[in-house]
Motif scaffolding. Structure first.
Motif, PDB file in Angstrom:
ATOM      1  N   ASP A   1       3.637 -72.163  61.678  1.00 37.41           N
ATOM      2  CA  ASP A   1       4.963 -72.228  62.275  1.00 37.41           C
ATOM      3  C   ASP A   1       5.471 -70.801  62.334  1.00 37.41           C
ATOM      4  OD1 ASP A   1       4.957 -74.992  62.384  1.00 37.41           O
ATOM      5  OD2 ASP A   1       6.137 -75.246  60.571  1.00 37.41           O
TER       6      ASP A   1
ATOM      7  N   THR B   1       9.260 -68.774  62.758  1.00 33.99           N
ATOM      8  CA  THR B   1      10.711 -68.892  62.882  1.00 33.99           C
ATOM      9  C   THR B   1      11.194 -67.627  63.556  1.00 33.99           C
ATOM     10  OG1 THR B   1      10.941 -70.306  60.951  1.00 33.99           O
ATOM     11  CG2 THR B   1      12.902 -69.139  61.673  1.00 33.99           C
TER      12      THR B   1
ATOM     13  N   ARG C   1      12.291 -72.903  64.648  1.00 38.12           N
ATOM     14  CA  ARG C   1      10.943 -73.012  64.092  1.00 38.12           C
ATOM     15  C   ARG C   1      10.044 -73.653  65.147  1.00 38.12           C
ATOM     16  NH1 ARG C   1       9.707 -73.314  57.981  1.00 38.12           N
ATOM     17  NH2 ARG C   1       7.505 -73.833  57.976  1.00 38.12           N
TER      18      ARG C   1
ATOM     19  N   GLU D   1       5.854 -74.598  66.130  1.00 36.75           N
ATOM     20  CA  GLU D   1       4.455 -74.709  65.699  1.00 36.75           C
ATOM     21  C   GLU D   1       3.569 -74.072  66.767  1.00 36.75           C
ATOM     22  OE1 GLU D   1       2.411 -78.147  63.392  1.00 36.75           O
ATOM     23  OE2 GLU D   1       2.149 -78.562  65.530  1.00 36.75           O
TER      24      GLU D   1
END
Length: 169
Positions: free
Chosen positions: A41, A43, A54, A56
């Motif tokens: 992930d 951010t 966030r 993926e």
């Protein structure tokens, strides 16, 4: 306005030497790694909202550095737009080991670097080691991919890694 990152592809991961070995090994993923091990992930700040977001994404190791890549097709992506607007972000390792690493993204625009990195990524994904991996068959399908080189910054308060016990393997 942020200062441009002048870190080159061969020295962008030099700061990894300060990380604990399990975290460094998780970032220095080998070509034989499975799909799940490549999922992280990130951010980053939303380019429109300015709030943390966030996302993926897959990461890759190629040419001695760490990269985020949009994959075949080259379609616009939120993560790429967000990192162009706010290149400082957090790289969250989450499979096997958990770690939050402060990082900086730099777009890869040099044609020679793009070609070399994308060729390595495509060759790696075409390996038979992971039947669940998307298998691009042609490098030209990846030519327009969004590609960012990642450099990791030092942060002494990094979260302590949660890891599997290697002695049970």
């Amino acid at each position: 306005m942020s200062t441009p990152d002048t870190t080159g592809p061969n020295d962008s991961d030099a700061p990894l030497s300060h990380l604990p070995d399990p975290i460094r090994r998780a970032v220095e993923i080998t070509p034989a790694a499975g799909t799940e091990e490549r999922i992280i992930d990130i951010t980053t700040l939303g380019r429109r909202t300015g709030r943390p977001r966030r996302i993926e994404i897959f990461f890759y190791r190629a040419a001695g550095a760490t990269y985020l890549c949009s994959g075949a097709g080259g379609a616009a992506t939120d993560w790429h737009a967000n990192l162009l607007a706010n290149p400082d972000f957090t790289f969250h390792i989450k499979n096997g080991i958990s770690a939050d690493l402060p990082a900086r993204a730099t777009p890869v625009t040099d044609p020679a670097e793009r070609q070399a990195v994308l060729a390595e990524i495509v060759a790696d994904l075409n390996q038979p080691h992971d039947p669940g991996t998307i298998r691009p068959t042609r490098l030209e399908d990846w030519a327009e991919s969004r590609l960012m080189r990642i450099s990791f910054r030092r942060r002494p308060e990094s979260r302590v890694p949660r890891q599997m016990d290697d002695s049970r393997r």
